[in-house]
Design a protein around this motif. Structure first.
Motif, PDB file in Angstrom:
ATOM      1  N   PRO A 159       0.841  -1.204   0.000  1.00  0.00           N
ATOM      2  CA  PRO A 159       0.000   0.000   0.000  1.00  0.00           C
ATOM      3  C   PRO A 159       0.876   1.254   0.000  1.00  0.00           C
ATOM      4  N   PHE A 160       0.226   2.417  -0.080  1.00  0.00           N
ATOM      5  CA  PHE A 160       1.007   3.660  -0.166  1.00  0.00           C
ATOM      6  C   PHE A 160       1.469   4.187   1.192  1.00  0.00           C
ATOM      7  N   ASN A 161       0.832   3.728   2.295  1.00  0.00           N
ATOM      8  CA  ASN A 161       0.974   4.527   3.520  1.00  0.00           C
ATOM      9  C   ASN A 161       2.259   4.309   4.302  1.00  0.00           C
ATOM     10  N   ILE A 166       6.511  -1.447   4.999  1.00  0.00           N
ATOM     11  CA  ILE A 166       5.753  -2.631   4.550  1.00  0.00           C
ATOM     12  C   ILE A 166       6.537  -3.505   3.574  1.00  0.00           C
ATOM     13  N   TRP A 169       8.478  -5.547   5.808  1.00  0.00           N
ATOM     14  CA  TRP A 169       7.770  -6.631   6.502  1.00  0.00           C
ATOM     15  C   TRP A 169       7.864  -7.915   5.685  1.00  0.00           C
ATOM     16  N   PRO A 185       5.566  -2.543  -5.502  1.00  0.00           N
ATOM     17  CA  PRO A 185       5.361  -1.407  -4.601  1.00  0.00           C
ATOM     18  C   PRO A 185       4.050  -0.702  -4.938  1.00  0.00           C
ATOM     19  N   GLY A 215       3.313  -1.408 -11.279  1.00  0.00           N
ATOM     20  CA  GLY A 215       2.043  -1.514 -11.976  1.00  0.00           C
ATOM     21  C   GLY A 215       0.888  -1.367 -11.018  1.00  0.00           C
ATOM     22  N   ASN A 221      -3.078  -8.860 -10.657  1.00  0.00           N
ATOM     23  CA  ASN A 221      -3.790 -10.053 -11.128  1.00  0.00           C
ATOM     24  C   ASN A 221      -2.815 -11.065 -11.731  1.00  0.00           C
ATOM     25  N   VAL A 235      -0.783  -6.100   1.598  1.00  0.00           N
ATOM     26  CA  VAL A 235      -1.216  -5.115   2.590  1.00  0.00           C
ATOM     27  C   VAL A 235      -1.890  -3.987   1.819  1.00  0.00           C
ATOM     28  N   SER A 237      -6.108  -2.061   1.101  1.00  0.00           N
ATOM     29  CA  SER A 237      -7.487  -1.834   1.514  1.00  0.00           C
ATOM     30  C   SER A 237      -8.387  -2.982   1.068  1.00  0.00           C
ATOM     31  N   HIS A 246     -10.234  -9.743  -2.982  1.00  0.00           N
ATOM     32  CA  HIS A 246     -10.099 -10.151  -4.390  1.00  0.00           C
ATOM     33  C   HIS A 246      -8.781 -10.927  -4.570  1.00  0.00           C
ATOM     34  N   GLU A 395     -13.760   3.418   6.529  1.00  0.00           N
ATOM     35  CA  GLU A 395     -12.423   3.806   7.018  1.00  0.00           C
ATOM     36  C   GLU A 395     -12.110   5.154   6.389  1.00  0.00           C
TER      37      GLU A 395
END
Ligand code: NAD
Length: 511
Positions: A159-161, A166, A169, A185, A215, A221, A235, A237, A246, A395
């Motif tokens: 994710p971006f945050n 991450i 991790w 990324p 991408g 996918n 990681v 949403s 998904h 959220e």
């Protein structure tokens, strides 16, 4: 024309992929702008990697696997030992990249890098973490032992945050277990991943062990569908396009293991006996830090006995926070990630107000001098929020704190447990009895007792639950090592055989 820090050609903003140990510019016709959220400047451009390039990355990872898995674990650990040293050396550079692309303050960006660095440090002890088990003489002359073997090519979707934490991790644990890794990324802030990959290679990670493909949905996918990828760490949403579930379903249909950390709505319960100053400071820091864009941000506060006595002091301290570009030394919080995110947050604030919440502090009209086009939102507080309001159900992922009330601890715990998410929850109290009841009854993966952001250090695992997590092996810690390994159990017979010529047709037992 500006040149991206990573681009392989002068006068180019294009961020290359990393395939087979080489940084190569994508032949894609489509690139996405990476935008500085404080200024709207285009920092770089990420490609929507072509299918051929993606397949080449997986092929390189597959090719690198046999020799990397046979590399002694002590050598793999030594790469991590060097890697952690290089991350420390380049801490400022990494933090600057995070702030430029993600927007958080430089101090917070250092924390982003540091929390990832701790996972690298943990991976330095992999020989012990990956140890198997041994039982001698399970039957006469027979021993059984188990080993934790790497599983092959693994992939991570970020994710971006937390652009540094991450990715860290994921691949340090995976590769030190002996796997090879494909990292995707966030397309919003790929810079820290690129710097980390450069450092990992400088530390001695052989070519093909870590690849980077940029991408968005199509690349993700392709990761889910590729037969040679055995495990996926995600990681992000689970809203709008339901990314997390998904990916979980699509990859599982291909027989892959998946760990999927998703969205959150983290609550604090504040008891009337909580220490006022410490609690208010914790709520402010955890609600508005990183502009509320942490998956463990405290977004809802349930005041047992009423919120009124707390409101004015909360507003006063929130007002005192300095909203500014993350590069400015006085900044307490920076911008949110995009214009779209800002609009979405504005709408959720408005809907809360229109459905009856009291807007105690409204940060929507803030203008930051010198950064007039930045995606800034000032600290915002809504009181009298109820569970049917859109601003509560969604959220928000912005600097917005929701306040609500309960008559008792039981009622407060029920309120929190009814929420679909279960990432984190915290109680502020001076009562051990209340704290113990909370820790036992609360349905959240990370529980704080007078601790606003209880993110576990890497010798534990990040243990979100309910809609915040899908899978059964969490990120990092013992569970993380189990995720990136499979157990092989070996039974050996070295006794002197006495009845070799006699066939025993019964199921062997240890009697
Ligand atoms: P996001 O879901 O938009 O994107 C995450 C990744 O998934 C990106 O790499 C993106 O390219 C990809 N993606 C997005 N939609 C997709 C789709 N439909 N199909 C395939 N791939 C898709 O998340 P974000 O906005 O970058 O990150 C913020 C979210 O991440 C928040 O919900 C936050 O709570 C969550 N988060 C959770 C944790 C945790 O540990 N639980 C940690 C950090 C962030």
């Amino acid at each position: 024309m500006a040149t991206s820090h990573f681009s392989t050609h002068p006068n180019s903003l294009r961020v290359p992929n990393l395939i087979g140990g080489k940084f190569v510019e994508s032949k894609s016709l489509t690139f996405i702008d990476v935008i500085n959220p404080a200024t709207q400047d285009v920092v770089s451009q990420v490609p929507l990697t072509t299918n051929e390039e993606f397949k080449a990355a997986v092929a390189a990872a597959k090719k690198a696997f046999p020799s990397w898995r046979n590399t002694p674990v002590t050598k793999r650990q030594r790469v991590m030992l060097k890697f952690q040293e290089l991350i420390r050396r380049d801490m400022d550079k990494l933090a600057t990249s995070v702030t430029t692309e993600q927007g958080k303050t430089l101090k917070d960006a250092q924390g982003d890098v540091f929390r990832g660095l701790e996972v690298v440090e943990h991976a330095c002890g992999m020989a012990t973490l990956q140890m198997g088990e041994y039982v001698s003489n399970v039957a006469n002359g027979i021993d059984t032992f188990s080993v934790k073997e790497p599983i092959g090519v693994c992939a991570g979707i970020c994710p971006f945050n937390f652009p540094a934490m991450i990715p860290l991790w994921m691949f340090p644990v995976a590769v030190t277990c002996g796997n090879t890794f494909i990292l995707k990324p966030s397309e919003k802030d790929p810079g820290a991943s690129m710097l980390l990959a450069q450092l990992a290679m400088e530390a001695g990670l052989p070519e093909g062990v870590l690849s980077i493909v940029h991408g968005a949905h199509d690349t993700v996918n392709a990761i889910c569908d590729h037969d040679d990828i055995k495990a996926i760490s995600f990681v992000g949403s689970n809203v709008v396009s339901h990314a997390g579930m998904h990916i979980y379903a699509r990859a599982a249909a291909k027989g892959k293991r998946v760990q999927s950390n998703m969205g959150a709505k983290n609550h604090a319960i504040v008891m009337p006996d909580a220490s006022v100053d410490a609690t208010i400071n914790a709520l402010i820091a955890a609600g508005f830090g990183a502009a509320g864009q942490r998956c463990m941000a405290l977004s809802t506060v349930v005041f047992v006995g009423g919120s009124k006595p707390w409101e004015s002091i909360l507003v006063e301290r929130a007002k005192a926070l300095k909203v500014n570009a993350g590069t400015e030394p006085d900044a307490d919080l920076g911008p949110v990630i995009s214009i779209q995110a800002k609009e979405r947050i504005h709408k959720l604030i408005q809907s809360g107000f229109e459905s009856g919440a009291r807007l105690l502090l409204d940060g929507r009209s803030i203008v930051v001098p010198g950064y007039e086009s930045g995606n800034f939102i000032g600290p915002t507080i809504l009181a009298d929020v109820s569970s049917d309001m859109e601003c509560y159900k969604e959220e928000i992922f912005g600097p917005v704190l929701l306040l609500t009330e309960a008559d008792s601890l039981d009622e407060a715990i029920n309120f929190v447990n009814e929420n679909k998410y279960g990432n984190g929850a915290t109680i502020f109290t001076s009562s051990g009895v209340a704290a113990r009841k909370f820790q036992t009854e609360i349905e959240a993966g990370q529980v704080g007792i007078n601790v606003p952001i209880p993110v576990p250090l890497p010798f534990f695992s990040f243990t979100g639950n309910k809609a915040s997590f899908a899978g059964d092996l969490n990120f990092y810690g013992k569970a993380g090592v189990n995720f990136y390994t499979q157990i092989k159990t070996i039974t050996q017979n070295w006794k002197d055989s006495v009845n070799e010529d006699k066939i025993n047709m019964a199921m062997p037992t240890s009697q």
